[in-house]
Design an enzyme around this catalytic site. Structure first.
Site, PDB file in Angstrom:
ATOM      1  N   ASP A  10       0.866  -1.173   0.000  1.00 23.01           N
ATOM      2  CA  ASP A  10       0.000   0.000   0.000  1.00 23.01           C
ATOM      3  C   ASP A  10       0.907   1.228   0.000  1.00 23.01           C
ATOM      4  OD1 ASP A  10      -1.575   2.159   0.724  1.00 23.01           O
ATOM      5  OD2 ASP A  10      -2.600   1.113   2.350  1.00 23.01           O
ATOM      6  N   ILE A  11       0.813   2.037  -1.035  1.00 18.97           N
ATOM      7  CA  ILE A  11       1.754   3.150  -1.198  1.00 18.97           C
ATOM      8  C   ILE A  11       1.598   4.208  -0.103  1.00 18.97           C
ATOM      9  CG2 ILE A  11       0.416   4.642  -2.753  1.00 18.97           C
ATOM     10  CD1 ILE A  11       3.072   4.832  -4.439  1.00 18.97           C
ATOM     11  N   VAL A  33      -6.128   4.512  -5.868  1.00 20.18           N
ATOM     12  CA  VAL A  33      -4.974   4.955  -5.089  1.00 20.18           C
ATOM     13  C   VAL A  33      -5.091   6.448  -4.733  1.00 20.18           C
ATOM     14  CG1 VAL A  33      -3.460   5.433  -7.090  1.00 20.18           C
ATOM     15  CG2 VAL A  33      -2.465   4.758  -4.901  1.00 20.18           C
ATOM     16  N   ASP A  34      -5.715   7.217  -5.601  1.00 20.41           N
ATOM     17  CA  ASP A  34      -5.941   8.649  -5.357  1.00 20.41           C
ATOM     18  C   ASP A  34      -6.780   8.832  -4.085  1.00 20.41           C
ATOM     19  OD1 ASP A  34      -6.013  11.356  -5.789  1.00 20.41           O
ATOM     20  OD2 ASP A  34      -7.346  11.287  -7.539  1.00 20.41           O
ATOM     21  N   THR A 118      -3.513   1.743 -14.803  1.00 22.03           N
ATOM     22  CA  THR A 118      -3.933   0.352 -15.058  1.00 22.03           C
ATOM     23  C   THR A 118      -5.149  -0.074 -14.231  1.00 22.03           C
ATOM     24  OG1 THR A 118      -2.479  -0.695 -13.405  1.00 22.03           O
ATOM     25  CG2 THR A 118      -1.547  -0.294 -15.607  1.00 22.03           C
ATOM     26  N   GLY A 119      -5.717   0.865 -13.450  1.00 23.59           N
ATOM     27  CA  GLY A 119      -6.925   0.563 -12.687  1.00 23.59           C
ATOM     28  C   GLY A 119      -8.145   1.045 -13.453  1.00 23.59           C
ATOM     29  N   TYR A 121      -8.488   3.526 -15.282  1.00 29.71           N
ATOM     30  CA  TYR A 121      -8.165   4.040 -16.615  1.00 29.71           C
ATOM     31  C   TYR A 121      -7.840   2.954 -17.643  1.00 29.71           C
ATOM     32  CZ  TYR A 121      -8.247   8.955 -15.116  1.00 29.71           C
ATOM     33  OH  TYR A 121      -8.640  10.207 -14.688  1.00 29.71           O
TER      34      TYR A 121
HETATM   35  N1  AR6 Z   1      -1.371   1.562  -2.987  1.00 26.30           N
HETATM   36  C1  AR6 Z   1      -0.838   1.178  -4.172  1.00 26.30           C
HETATM   37  N2  AR6 Z   1      -1.578   0.917  -5.259  1.00 26.30           N
HETATM   38  C2  AR6 Z   1      -2.921   1.054  -5.150  1.00 26.30           C
HETATM   39  C3  AR6 Z   1      -3.564   1.457  -3.955  1.00 26.30           C
HETATM   40  C4  AR6 Z   1      -2.714   1.722  -2.834  1.00 26.30           C
HETATM   41  N3  AR6 Z   1      -3.216   2.116  -1.656  1.00 26.30           N
HETATM   42  N4  AR6 Z   1      -4.903   1.493  -4.178  1.00 26.30           N
HETATM   43  C5  AR6 Z   1      -5.107   1.114  -5.452  1.00 26.30           C
HETATM   44  N5  AR6 Z   1      -3.925   0.847  -6.044  1.00 26.30           N
HETATM   45  P1  AR6 Z   1      -6.330   3.489 -10.045  1.00 26.30           P
HETATM   46  P2  AR6 Z   1      -5.805   4.882 -12.606  1.00 26.30           P
HETATM   47  C6  AR6 Z   1      -3.629   0.392  -7.417  1.00 26.30           C
HETATM   48  O1  AR6 Z   1      -7.692   3.113 -10.516  1.00 26.30           O
HETATM   49  O2  AR6 Z   1      -6.086   3.646 -13.401  1.00 26.30           O
HETATM   50  C7  AR6 Z   1      -9.005   7.639  -9.534  1.00 26.30           C
HETATM   51  O3  AR6 Z   1     -10.364   7.768  -9.297  1.00 26.30           O
HETATM   52  C8  AR6 Z   1      -4.735  -0.240  -8.214  1.00 26.30           C
HETATM   53  O4  AR6 Z   1      -4.979  -1.591  -7.773  1.00 26.30           O
HETATM   54  O5  AR6 Z   1      -6.182   3.997  -8.641  1.00 26.30           O
HETATM   55  O6  AR6 Z   1      -4.610   5.711 -12.957  1.00 26.30           O
HETATM   56  C9  AR6 Z   1      -8.355   8.939  -9.979  1.00 26.30           C
HETATM   57  O7  AR6 Z   1      -8.938  10.050  -9.362  1.00 26.30           O
HETATM   58  C10 AR6 Z   1      -4.136  -0.183  -9.608  1.00 26.30           C
HETATM   59  O8  AR6 Z   1      -3.208  -1.255  -9.782  1.00 26.30           O
HETATM   60  O9  AR6 Z   1      -5.661   4.617 -11.013  1.00 26.30           O
HETATM   61  C11 AR6 Z   1      -8.591   8.926 -11.456  1.00 26.30           C
HETATM   62  O10 AR6 Z   1      -9.875   9.409 -11.772  1.00 26.30           O
HETATM   63  C12 AR6 Z   1      -3.357   1.141  -9.593  1.00 26.30           C
HETATM   64  O11 AR6 Z   1      -3.255   1.505  -8.201  1.00 26.30           O
HETATM   65  C13 AR6 Z   1      -8.495   7.468 -11.820  1.00 26.30           C
HETATM   66  O12 AR6 Z   1      -8.821   6.743 -10.631  1.00 26.30           O
HETATM   67  C14 AR6 Z   1      -4.008   2.279 -10.353  1.00 26.30           C
HETATM   68  O13 AR6 Z   1      -5.397   2.211 -10.253  1.00 26.30           O
HETATM   69  C15 AR6 Z   1      -7.096   7.096 -12.237  1.00 26.30           C
HETATM   70  O14 AR6 Z   1      -7.088   5.771 -12.705  1.00 26.30           O
END
Ligand code: AR6
Length: 175
Positions: A10-11, A33-34, A118-119, A121
Site C-alpha cells: 500500500d503506497i 490509489v488517489d 492500469t486501474g 483508466y
Molecule cells: N497503494 C498502491 N496501489 C494502489 C492502492 C494503494 N493504496 N490502491 C489502489 N492501487 P487506479 P488509474 C492500485 O484506478 O487507473 C481515480 O479515481 C490499483 O490496484 O487507482 O490511474 C483517480 O482520481 C491499480 O493497480 O488509477 C482517477 O480518476 C493502480 O493503483 C483514476 O482513478 C491504479 O489504479 C485514475 O485511474
C-alpha cells in the site's frame, strides 16, 4: 548505486522522499490509489491541490506529504486507455518522466510509484509495465538526486507484471 525495485503493498505506508499519486486532471481526488492517498494524507492535501486548478494528462504537480510518511506527494494524471491510438503510450511515459523530474528537482533520493493508469483508466497492464520501467531506466541514467525507484503494486498480478518487465529490461541491457 541506482536501483529499480518492485514490491507489493500500500503506497500510503511507504516512507519514500516522494510518493506518486495516479490522479485525474482535476487533482481533486477520486477513487483507487488517489482516494487512499487523500484519506491518509488528510484534508490539507485537498486544499493544497485546489490551488493548482487542475493538471493536464502526463504532467505532474508536487505537494507536501502532509500525514503520509512520505515527504512529498507528486500528482500525475495518467492517460485513459482509448484503444491505443490516442497517444496513450507517450502520455503514460510522460507521467513517469515528469514525476521523476519533479522529484529530482526537489532533491528526492527515493521515489515510489503506483501502477499509473492500469486501474480505472484500463491501460493494458503489461504494456504499462514496460513503458514505466523503460522511462525509469532512462531517467535514472541522468538523475542528479533520485537513486532508488520503487513500484508499489497493490495486488500480486500487478507486481508480477512489473517484475517481469524489470527482468526483461535487464536482459535487454546485457545483450
Ligand atoms: N497503494 C498502491 N496501489 C494502489 C492502492 C494503494 N493504496 N490502491 C489502489 N492501487 P487506479 P488509474 C492500485 O484506478 O487507473 C481515480 O479515481 C490499483 O490496484 O487507482 O490511474 C483517480 O482520481 C491499480 O493497480 O488509477 C482517477 O480518476 C493502480 O493503483 C483514476 O482513478 C491504479 O489504479 C485514475 O485511474
Amino acid at each position: 548505486m541506482k536501483t529499480i525495485q518492485v514490491v507489493q503493498g500500500d503506497i500510503t505506508t511507504i516512507a519514500a522522499d516522494a510518493v506518486v499519486n495516479a490522479a485525474n486532471t482535476t487533482l481533486m481526488g477520486g477513487g483507487g490509489v488517489d482516494g487512499a492517498i487523500h484519506r491518509a494524507a488528510g484534508p490539507a492535501l485537498y486544499a493544497a491541490c485546489e490551488k493548482f486548478g487542475g493538471c493536464p494528462t502526463g504532467e505532474a504537480r508536487i505537494t507536501s506529504g502532509f500525514n503520509l510518511p512520505a515527504k512529498y506527494i507528486i500528482h500525475t494524471p495518467g492517460p485513459i486507455w482509448h484503444g491505443g491510438d490516442h497517444d496513450e503510450e507517450q502520455l503514460l511515459a510522460n507521467s513517469y518522466r515528469n514525476s521523476l523530474a519533479l522529484a529530482d528537482e526537489y532533491g528526492c533520493r527515493t521515489v515510489a510509484f503506483p501502477s499509473i493508469s492500469t486501474g480505472v483508466y484500463s491501460f493494458p497492464l503489461d504494456r504499462a509495465a514496460q513503458i514505466a520501467i523503460r522511462a525509469m531506466r532512462a531517467f535514472l541514467r541522468s538523475a542528479s538526486h533520485v537513486e532508488e525507484v520503487t513500484m508499489v503494486c497493490f495486488d500480486p498480478t500487478t507486481a508480477r507484471a512489473y517484475q517481469r518487465a524489470l527482468n526483461n529490461s535487464r536482459n535487454v541491457n546485457l545483450n
